[in-house]
Design a protein around this motif. Structure first.
Motif, PDB file in Angstrom:
ATOM      1  N   LYS A 177       0.842  -1.197   0.000  1.00 63.66           N
ATOM      2  CA  LYS A 177       0.000   0.000   0.000  1.00 63.66           C
ATOM      3  C   LYS A 177       0.878   1.248   0.000  1.00 63.66           C
ATOM      4  O   LYS A 177       1.763   1.383   0.844  1.00 63.66           O
ATOM      5  CB  LYS A 177      -0.896   0.032   1.237  1.00 63.66           C
ATOM      6  N   ILE A 178       0.598   2.126  -0.932  1.00 63.91           N
ATOM      7  CA  ILE A 178       1.321   3.391  -1.044  1.00 63.91           C
ATOM      8  C   ILE A 178       0.325   4.540  -0.881  1.00 63.91           C
ATOM      9  O   ILE A 178      -0.735   4.534  -1.507  1.00 63.91           O
ATOM     10  CB  ILE A 178       1.998   3.532  -2.427  1.00 63.91           C
ATOM     11  N   LEU A 179       0.686   5.505  -0.057  1.00 60.82           N
ATOM     12  CA  LEU A 179      -0.130   6.697   0.113  1.00 60.82           C
ATOM     13  C   LEU A 179       0.542   7.860  -0.602  1.00 60.82           C
ATOM     14  O   LEU A 179       1.696   8.186  -0.314  1.00 60.82           O
ATOM     15  CB  LEU A 179      -0.305   7.027   1.600  1.00 60.82           C
ATOM     16  N   LEU A 180      -0.179   8.481  -1.531  1.00 59.91           N
ATOM     17  CA  LEU A 180       0.296   9.671  -2.247  1.00 59.91           C
ATOM     18  C   LEU A 180      -0.416  10.895  -1.690  1.00 59.91           C
ATOM     19  O   LEU A 180      -1.641  10.957  -1.712  1.00 59.91           O
ATOM     20  CB  LEU A 180      -0.053   9.589  -3.739  1.00 59.91           C
ATOM     21  N   ILE A 181       0.359  11.852  -1.201  1.00 56.11           N
ATOM     22  CA  ILE A 181      -0.209  13.114  -0.731  1.00 56.11           C
ATOM     23  C   ILE A 181       0.315  14.196  -1.673  1.00 56.11           C
ATOM     24  O   ILE A 181       1.473  14.592  -1.589  1.00 56.11           O
ATOM     25  CB  ILE A 181       0.191  13.408   0.733  1.00 56.11           C
ATOM     26  N   GLU A 182      -0.539  14.618  -2.585  1.00 54.08           N
ATOM     27  CA  GLU A 182      -0.132  15.528  -3.657  1.00 54.08           C
ATOM     28  C   GLU A 182      -1.331  16.354  -4.086  1.00 54.08           C
ATOM     29  O   GLU A 182      -2.386  15.793  -4.388  1.00 54.08           O
ATOM     30  CB  GLU A 182       0.410  14.718  -4.838  1.00 54.08           C
ATOM     31  N   ASN A 183      -1.187  17.686  -4.131  1.00 51.84           N
ATOM     32  CA  ASN A 183      -2.328  18.517  -4.502  1.00 51.84           C
ATOM     33  C   ASN A 183      -2.434  18.798  -5.998  1.00 51.84           C
ATOM     34  O   ASN A 183      -3.474  19.220  -6.466  1.00 51.84           O
ATOM     35  CB  ASN A 183      -2.345  19.831  -3.712  1.00 51.84           C
ATOM     36  N   ASN A 184      -1.387  18.535  -6.756  1.00 49.22           N
ATOM     37  CA  ASN A 184      -1.425  18.766  -8.196  1.00 49.22           C
ATOM     38  C   ASN A 184      -1.957  17.519  -8.899  1.00 49.22           C
ATOM     39  O   ASN A 184      -1.352  16.455  -8.816  1.00 49.22           O
ATOM     40  CB  ASN A 184      -0.037  19.131  -8.708  1.00 49.22           C
ATOM     41  N   ILE A 218      -0.608   6.254 -11.596  1.00 45.54           N
ATOM     42  CA  ILE A 218      -0.607   5.325 -12.724  1.00 45.54           C
ATOM     43  C   ILE A 218       0.650   4.467 -12.717  1.00 45.54           C
ATOM     44  O   ILE A 218       0.588   3.248 -12.901  1.00 45.54           O
ATOM     45  CB  ILE A 218      -0.778   6.087 -14.057  1.00 45.54           C
ATOM     46  N   ALA A 219       1.805   5.087 -12.493  1.00 44.24           N
ATOM     47  CA  ALA A 219       3.066   4.315 -12.452  1.00 44.24           C
ATOM     48  C   ALA A 219       3.015   3.264 -11.355  1.00 44.24           C
ATOM     49  O   ALA A 219       3.419   2.105 -11.570  1.00 44.24           O
ATOM     50  CB  ALA A 219       4.248   5.260 -12.236  1.00 44.24           C
ATOM     51  N   LEU A 220       2.523   3.631 -10.191  1.00 45.32           N
ATOM     52  CA  LEU A 220       2.451   2.683  -9.069  1.00 45.32           C
ATOM     53  C   LEU A 220       1.471   1.551  -9.359  1.00 45.32           C
ATOM     54  O   LEU A 220       1.790   0.376  -9.143  1.00 45.32           O
ATOM     55  CB  LEU A 220       2.047   3.415  -7.788  1.00 45.32           C
ATOM     56  N   GLU A 221       0.285   1.889  -9.843  1.00 49.94           N
ATOM     57  CA  GLU A 221      -0.709   0.852 -10.119  1.00 49.94           C
ATOM     58  C   GLU A 221      -0.253  -0.088 -11.222  1.00 49.94           C
ATOM     59  O   GLU A 221      -0.493  -1.296 -11.147  1.00 49.94           O
ATOM     60  CB  GLU A 221      -2.057   1.490 -10.456  1.00 49.94           C
ATOM     61  N   ARG A 222       0.431   0.425 -12.227  1.00 45.49           N
ATOM     62  CA  ARG A 222       0.957  -0.434 -13.304  1.00 45.49           C
ATOM     63  C   ARG A 222       2.009  -1.408 -12.785  1.00 45.49           C
ATOM     64  O   ARG A 222       2.267  -2.430 -13.404  1.00 45.49           O
ATOM     65  CB  ARG A 222       1.548   0.409 -14.427  1.00 45.49           C
ATOM     66  N   ASN A 223       2.618  -1.063 -11.656  1.00 44.50           N
ATOM     67  CA  ASN A 223       3.623  -1.940 -11.061  1.00 44.50           C
ATOM     68  C   ASN A 223       3.057  -2.785  -9.924  1.00 44.50           C
ATOM     69  O   ASN A 223       3.802  -3.370  -9.150  1.00 44.50           O
ATOM     70  CB  ASN A 223       4.815  -1.108 -10.581  1.00 44.50           C
ATOM     71  N   GLY A 224       1.740  -2.828  -9.818  1.00 41.59           N
ATOM     72  CA  GLY A 224       1.083  -3.738  -8.899  1.00 41.59           C
ATOM     73  C   GLY A 224       0.858  -3.239  -7.483  1.00 41.59           C
ATOM     74  O   GLY A 224       0.508  -4.018  -6.599  1.00 41.59           O
ATOM     75  N   TYR A 225       1.051  -1.955  -7.243  1.00 47.80           N
ATOM     76  CA  TYR A 225       0.849  -1.412  -5.901  1.00 47.80           C
ATOM     77  C   TYR A 225      -0.591  -0.945  -5.715  1.00 47.80           C
ATOM     78  O   TYR A 225      -1.241  -0.506  -6.661  1.00 47.80           O
ATOM     79  CB  TYR A 225       1.800  -0.239  -5.638  1.00 47.80           C
ATOM     80  N   GLU A 226      -1.070  -1.026  -4.486  1.00 45.71           N
ATOM     81  CA  GLU A 226      -2.368  -0.472  -4.115  1.00 45.71           C
ATOM     82  C   GLU A 226      -2.123   0.977  -3.719  1.00 45.71           C
ATOM     83  O   GLU A 226      -1.252   1.252  -2.887  1.00 45.71           O
ATOM     84  CB  GLU A 226      -2.925  -1.259  -2.929  1.00 45.71           C
ATOM     85  N   VAL A 227      -2.878   1.904  -4.296  1.00 48.94           N
ATOM     86  CA  VAL A 227      -2.610   3.328  -4.106  1.00 48.94           C
ATOM     87  C   VAL A 227      -3.807   4.037  -3.480  1.00 48.94           C
ATOM     88  O   VAL A 227      -4.938   3.897  -3.940  1.00 48.94           O
ATOM     89  CB  VAL A 227      -2.252   4.011  -5.446  1.00 48.94           C
ATOM     90  N   PHE A 254      -2.646   7.202   9.078  1.00 51.47           N
ATOM     91  CA  PHE A 254      -2.914   6.578  10.374  1.00 51.47           C
ATOM     92  C   PHE A 254      -3.952   5.471  10.228  1.00 51.47           C
ATOM     93  O   PHE A 254      -3.844   4.422  10.856  1.00 51.47           O
ATOM     94  CB  PHE A 254      -3.396   7.640  11.369  1.00 51.47           C
ATOM     95  N   PHE A 255      -4.927   5.667   9.356  1.00 52.77           N
ATOM     96  CA  PHE A 255      -6.007   4.703   9.161  1.00 52.77           C
ATOM     97  C   PHE A 255      -5.577   3.493   8.341  1.00 52.77           C
ATOM     98  O   PHE A 255      -5.861   2.360   8.702  1.00 52.77           O
ATOM     99  CB  PHE A 255      -7.215   5.390   8.508  1.00 52.77           C
ATOM    100  N   ILE A 256      -4.874   3.710   7.206  1.00 59.69           N
ATOM    101  CA  ILE A 256      -4.562   2.592   6.301  1.00 59.69           C
ATOM    102  C   ILE A 256      -3.206   1.933   6.563  1.00 59.69           C
ATOM    103  O   ILE A 256      -2.934   0.876   6.032  1.00 59.69           O
ATOM    104  CB  ILE A 256      -4.652   3.001   4.814  1.00 59.69           C
ATOM    105  N   LYS A 257      -2.340   2.581   7.349  1.00 60.76           N
ATOM    106  CA  LYS A 257      -1.013   2.048   7.662  1.00 60.76           C
ATOM    107  C   LYS A 257      -0.269   1.626   6.379  1.00 60.76           C
ATOM    108  O   LYS A 257       0.001   0.452   6.157  1.00 60.76           O
ATOM    109  CB  LYS A 257      -1.117   0.881   8.633  1.00 60.76           C
ATOM    110  N   PRO A 258       0.094   2.601   5.557  1.00 64.38           N
ATOM    111  CA  PRO A 258       0.737   2.278   4.277  1.00 64.38           C
ATOM    112  C   PRO A 258       2.140   1.712   4.458  1.00 64.38           C
ATOM    113  O   PRO A 258       2.775   1.878   5.498  1.00 64.38           O
ATOM    114  CB  PRO A 258       0.787   3.627   3.569  1.00 64.38           C
ATOM    115  N   ASP A 259       2.604   1.054   3.402  1.00 63.16           N
ATOM    116  CA  ASP A 259       3.976   0.545   3.383  1.00 63.16           C
ATOM    117  C   ASP A 259       4.958   1.634   2.980  1.00 63.16           C
ATOM    118  O   ASP A 259       6.159   1.508   3.219  1.00 63.16           O
ATOM    119  CB  ASP A 259       4.072  -0.636   2.404  1.00 63.16           C
ATOM    120  N   LEU A 260       4.453   2.702   2.362  1.00 57.44           N
ATOM    121  CA  LEU A 260       5.286   3.814   1.901  1.00 57.44           C
ATOM    122  C   LEU A 260       4.399   5.042   1.754  1.00 57.44           C
ATOM    123  O   LEU A 260       3.240   4.912   1.358  1.00 57.44           O
ATOM    124  CB  LEU A 260       5.932   3.473   0.550  1.00 57.44           C
TER     125      LEU A 260
END
Length: 127
Positions: free
Chosen positions: A4-11, A20-29, A43-49
């Motif tokens: 699980k990857i959490l992206l915090i980005e306003n753009n 898209i890059a992460l999902e194409r490589n099999g990560y849950e985003v 805090f809720f999802i406890k991401p791996d990155l």
């Protein structure tokens, strides 16, 4: 089970390139558009990155500091993104970020950094 990857980005465009890059490589985003909701989501999802931009309205450095001071999240690798140059990135690394990616995001470089940090985290857990 995918990491699980959490992206915090306003753009939107930048967020989509990374998502898209992460999902194409099999990560849950999971995505957030600001630091406050991003930290709550972490805090809720406890991401791996976690990937956070430095220039968020609720500053990415503040998010980084909160993550590092939360027992549940303190060992989660954090990548910061910035268009503000190496001075901002160096400061983020001093505050506990594990890596930085300059903007505009290069999907190949970004994915290399993600894989490296997740591989490093896995090897530290095994030790």
């Amino acid at each position: 089970m995918p990491k699980k990857i959490l992206l915090i980005e306003n753009n939107y465009e930048t967020r989509e390139i990374m998502r898209i890059a992460l999902e194409r490589n099999g990560y849950e985003v999971a995505t957030a558009t600001d630091g406050v909701s991003g930290y709550d989501m972490a805090f809720f999802i406890k991401p791996d990155l976690i990937v956070t931009e430095i220039g968020l309205s609720a500053d990415g450095i503040h998010v980084l500091r909160r993550v590092r001071s939360t027992a549940l999240l303190e060992r989660v690798p954090v990548i910061v993104t910035t268009a503000f140059g190496t001075g901002s990135a160096t400061f983020a690394l001093q505050q506990g970020a594990n890596a930085f990616e300059p903007k505009p995001i290069d999907a190949h470089s970004f994915m290399c950094t993600v894989r490296r940090l997740l591989r490093d985290r896995k090897s530290k857990k095994a030790a």
